[in-house]
Design a protein around this motif. Sequence first.
Motif, PDB file in Angstrom:
ATOM      1  N   PHE A  63       0.842  -1.211   0.000  1.00 40.05           N
ATOM      2  CA  PHE A  63       0.000   0.000   0.000  1.00 40.05           C
ATOM      3  C   PHE A  63       0.877   1.261   0.000  1.00 40.05           C
ATOM      4  CE2 PHE A  63      -3.879  -2.138   2.262  1.00 40.05           C
ATOM      5  CZ  PHE A  63      -4.251  -2.705   1.063  1.00 40.05           C
ATOM      6  N   GLY A  64       1.910   1.234   0.802  1.00 41.61           N
ATOM      7  CA  GLY A  64       2.816   2.391   0.862  1.00 41.61           C
ATOM      8  C   GLY A  64       3.486   2.642  -0.478  1.00 41.61           C
ATOM      9  N   GLY A  91       0.983   4.032  -2.998  1.00 42.04           N
ATOM     10  CA  GLY A  91       0.697   5.449  -2.739  1.00 42.04           C
ATOM     11  C   GLY A  91       1.805   6.342  -3.266  1.00 42.04           C
ATOM     12  N   LEU A  92       3.037   5.925  -3.062  1.00 39.21           N
ATOM     13  CA  LEU A  92       4.173   6.729  -3.521  1.00 39.21           C
ATOM     14  C   LEU A  92       4.259   6.731  -5.050  1.00 39.21           C
ATOM     15  CD1 LEU A  92       6.943   5.788  -0.922  1.00 39.21           C
ATOM     16  CD2 LEU A  92       5.720   7.956  -1.141  1.00 39.21           C
ATOM     17  N   ALA A 143       1.843   6.218  -7.177  1.00 44.05           N
ATOM     18  CA  ALA A 143       0.718   6.978  -7.742  1.00 44.05           C
ATOM     19  C   ALA A 143       0.948   8.483  -7.589  1.00 44.05           C
ATOM     20  CB  ALA A 143      -0.579   6.582  -7.051  1.00 44.05           C
ATOM     21  N   SER A 144       1.707   8.868  -6.572  1.00 43.35           N
ATOM     22  CA  SER A 144       1.939  10.294  -6.329  1.00 43.35           C
ATOM     23  C   SER A 144       3.043  10.870  -7.217  1.00 43.35           C
ATOM     24  CB  SER A 144       2.333  10.519  -4.866  1.00 43.35           C
ATOM     25  OG  SER A 144       1.290  10.147  -4.016  1.00 43.35           O
ATOM     26  N   LEU A 171      -8.359  20.454   6.018  1.00 43.04           N
ATOM     27  CA  LEU A 171      -8.366  20.103   4.595  1.00 43.04           C
ATOM     28  C   LEU A 171      -9.781  19.799   4.122  1.00 43.04           C
ATOM     29  CD1 LEU A 171      -5.239  17.801   4.062  1.00 43.04           C
ATOM     30  CD2 LEU A 171      -5.738  19.949   2.939  1.00 43.04           C
ATOM     31  N   ILE A 181     -11.464  11.344  -1.571  1.00 42.42           N
ATOM     32  CA  ILE A 181     -10.120  11.498  -0.991  1.00 42.42           C
ATOM     33  C   ILE A 181      -9.258  10.314  -1.413  1.00 42.42           C
ATOM     34  CG2 ILE A 181      -8.817  11.463   1.187  1.00 42.42           C
ATOM     35  CD1 ILE A 181     -11.218  12.978   2.442  1.00 42.42           C
ATOM     36  N   HIS A 182      -9.835   9.118  -1.357  1.00 46.18           N
ATOM     37  CA  HIS A 182      -9.068   7.919  -1.732  1.00 46.18           C
ATOM     38  C   HIS A 182      -8.655   7.980  -3.202  1.00 46.18           C
ATOM     39  CE1 HIS A 182      -8.444   3.445  -0.755  1.00 46.18           C
ATOM     40  NE2 HIS A 182      -7.826   3.677  -1.891  1.00 46.18           N
ATOM     41  N   ALA A 187      -3.808  11.617  -5.125  1.00 50.53           N
ATOM     42  CA  ALA A 187      -2.405  11.356  -5.485  1.00 50.53           C
ATOM     43  C   ALA A 187      -1.865  12.491  -6.340  1.00 50.53           C
ATOM     44  CB  ALA A 187      -2.303  10.040  -6.232  1.00 50.53           C
ATOM     45  N   GLY A 188      -0.603  12.798  -6.175  1.00 53.43           N
ATOM     46  CA  GLY A 188       0.021  13.875  -6.950  1.00 53.43           C
ATOM     47  C   GLY A 188       0.191  15.107  -6.102  1.00 53.43           C
ATOM     48  N   VAL A 189       1.402  15.626  -6.109  1.00 51.03           N
ATOM     49  CA  VAL A 189       1.668  16.792  -5.273  1.00 51.03           C
ATOM     50  C   VAL A 189       1.923  18.042  -6.118  1.00 51.03           C
ATOM     51  CG1 VAL A 189       2.499  15.587  -3.224  1.00 51.03           C
ATOM     52  CG2 VAL A 189       4.069  16.028  -5.098  1.00 51.03           C
ATOM     53  N   LEU A 243      -4.917  23.117  -2.830  1.00 53.74           N
ATOM     54  CA  LEU A 243      -5.629  22.243  -1.901  1.00 53.74           C
ATOM     55  C   LEU A 243      -5.439  20.773  -2.288  1.00 53.74           C
ATOM     56  CD1 LEU A 243      -7.455  22.297   0.535  1.00 53.74           C
ATOM     57  CD2 LEU A 243      -9.414  22.605  -0.963  1.00 53.74           C
ATOM     58  N   LEU A 260      -2.089  19.710  -1.289  1.00 55.43           N
ATOM     59  CA  LEU A 260      -1.981  19.405   0.143  1.00 55.43           C
ATOM     60  C   LEU A 260      -2.515  18.010   0.454  1.00 55.43           C
ATOM     61  CD1 LEU A 260      -2.851  22.534   2.311  1.00 55.43           C
ATOM     62  CD2 LEU A 260      -0.802  21.133   2.391  1.00 55.43           C
ATOM     63  N   TRP A 261      -3.670  17.676  -0.149  1.00 53.49           N
ATOM     64  CA  TRP A 261      -4.190  16.304   0.015  1.00 53.49           C
ATOM     65  C   TRP A 261      -3.136  15.314  -0.492  1.00 53.49           C
ATOM     66  CZ3 TRP A 261      -7.787  14.801   3.121  1.00 53.49           C
ATOM     67  CH2 TRP A 261      -8.955  15.542   3.326  1.00 53.49           C
ATOM     68  N   GLY A 262      -2.547  15.679  -1.652  1.00 52.63           N
ATOM     69  CA  GLY A 262      -1.516  14.810  -2.231  1.00 52.63           C
ATOM     70  C   GLY A 262      -0.334  14.646  -1.307  1.00 52.63           C
ATOM     71  N   PHE A 275      -0.408  14.706   1.900  1.00 52.27           N
ATOM     72  CA  PHE A 275      -0.775  13.762   2.963  1.00 52.27           C
ATOM     73  C   PHE A 275      -0.827  12.320   2.443  1.00 52.27           C
ATOM     74  CE2 PHE A 275      -1.728  17.441   5.520  1.00 52.27           C
ATOM     75  CZ  PHE A 275      -1.375  17.002   6.781  1.00 52.27           C
ATOM     76  N   THR A 276      -1.176  12.154   1.164  1.00 50.91           N
ATOM     77  CA  THR A 276      -1.116  10.797   0.584  1.00 50.91           C
ATOM     78  C   THR A 276       0.322  10.291   0.634  1.00 50.91           C
ATOM     79  OG1 THR A 276      -2.913  11.365  -0.915  1.00 50.91           O
ATOM     80  CG2 THR A 276      -1.629   9.421  -1.476  1.00 50.91           C
ATOM     81  N   VAL A 277       1.257  11.180   0.299  1.00 53.84           N
ATOM     82  CA  VAL A 277       2.678  10.804   0.349  1.00 53.84           C
ATOM     83  C   VAL A 277       3.074  10.482   1.792  1.00 53.84           C
ATOM     84  CG1 VAL A 277       5.031  11.664   0.012  1.00 53.84           C
ATOM     85  CG2 VAL A 277       3.289  12.130  -1.701  1.00 53.84           C
ATOM     86  N   SER A 337       1.690   7.176   2.847  1.00 56.45           N
ATOM     87  CA  SER A 337       2.420   6.078   2.176  1.00 56.45           C
ATOM     88  C   SER A 337       3.758   5.824   2.860  1.00 56.45           C
ATOM     89  CB  SER A 337       2.658   6.423   0.700  1.00 56.45           C
ATOM     90  OG  SER A 337       1.445   6.720   0.076  1.00 56.45           O
TER      91      SER A 337
END
Lengths: 201, 192
Positions: free
Chosen positions: A27-28, A31-32, A34-35, A196, B122-123, B127-129, B135, B138-140, B142-144, B147
Amino acid sequence: MKLTANQWIKKVHTYLGLVNLTILLIFGIVGLSASFLKPPSERERAEPEVRNIDYVAPGDLSDRALVDHAFEALDIPLTQPAPDWSIHRDDQNYLGFRLPTPAKRHDIVVFENESRLQVTTTTLDIWDALFRMHELTLNHAAPDWRTQLWALYIEVSIWSLILMVASGILLWLTSRPKLRWAQLSFAAGIISFIALWAFSR
Amino acid sequence: MHKLIRNLHLFLGLFLCLFVLTYAVSSLQIAYPGWFSSSPTSTEQTFVISPDSVSTPRALAKELMDHHGLRGRLGEIKNTNDGLEFEIARTGTYSKIRYNTETGQVDIRTRANDFPGMLRAIHFSTAGVQTGYWLKNLWGLFTVLVSIALILLGGTGIYLWFHNHTERLTGTILLAVSLAWGGTLTVLLLIA
């Protein structure tokens, strides 16, 4: 030896963490990736592999029934009946459909008049494959034992995450509730989330 | 060292617990959509912005954001038969805008998610910063963080378990189950 409530909670928290270690790491990583990675459609893909398979289509079948018949004839591992959205007719009126697996994508075209199926297999990169694996739950998994066992692991991990959060908070409250940094961390997380959420509304 | 790892595990877990819980609960929603009813609210607006005052689609989007309450990330701008259309979206709220370049008529259809829908948004969409909207970034972020935290919590958790001598045998069995179950199936699914 009789265990205290705190010791029981700690036991549950530790056991859940150990059983779910592999999936939490995945999962970690998902997430990374996908980001930070480009979307899969913009990433370099392996060259698709194309093969032709003899196939005699029975007459008088609807598109859906023909797709299901071809799916059974192909018997590709880890697949399940083609999703409705993937069934289509191309500009030459050939029937096409897709059979996705976690790590591959099989695009099939039925050439009824030539008695063959053309199967184009694209192997996904590891990041895309892991992403698809993290989405597999029992409701959506193919009947193959490997996907079913994996989906079961995902389901266990979802419930475990909820229990780990709850048991983690309880552990803190029953052991070191007055720890200033813990209080600040908890408050900062809650405030960040609420802020947020509120800004997003 | 032990105290440092123990505190890191605790502080990280407490800081991100609500975010982790959101991912877990939204995963249940995705797996079992029938368990959660979700009904987004839709609103529609129509007004006119003179084509003379907006020279480009981006200028129109800016006008909508500055003076008509729209907030979010500007999506792809598409040409239509009578003008253009695009989306302005933030987590949980999506506005679809159609603009008639002849008459200047703006039609906006906005869909705002309710509580369960927001969890799912949110789920799905955080993703993506570097998305171009602060905004969502910022959500992105927190996803990082979540993770990285999952990986760190796993690592520090293993360390803490290993230093708890009374749990070594049971723990080793459970860890072996995790690695055999998760690891073997990962390989099997990747190579099949």
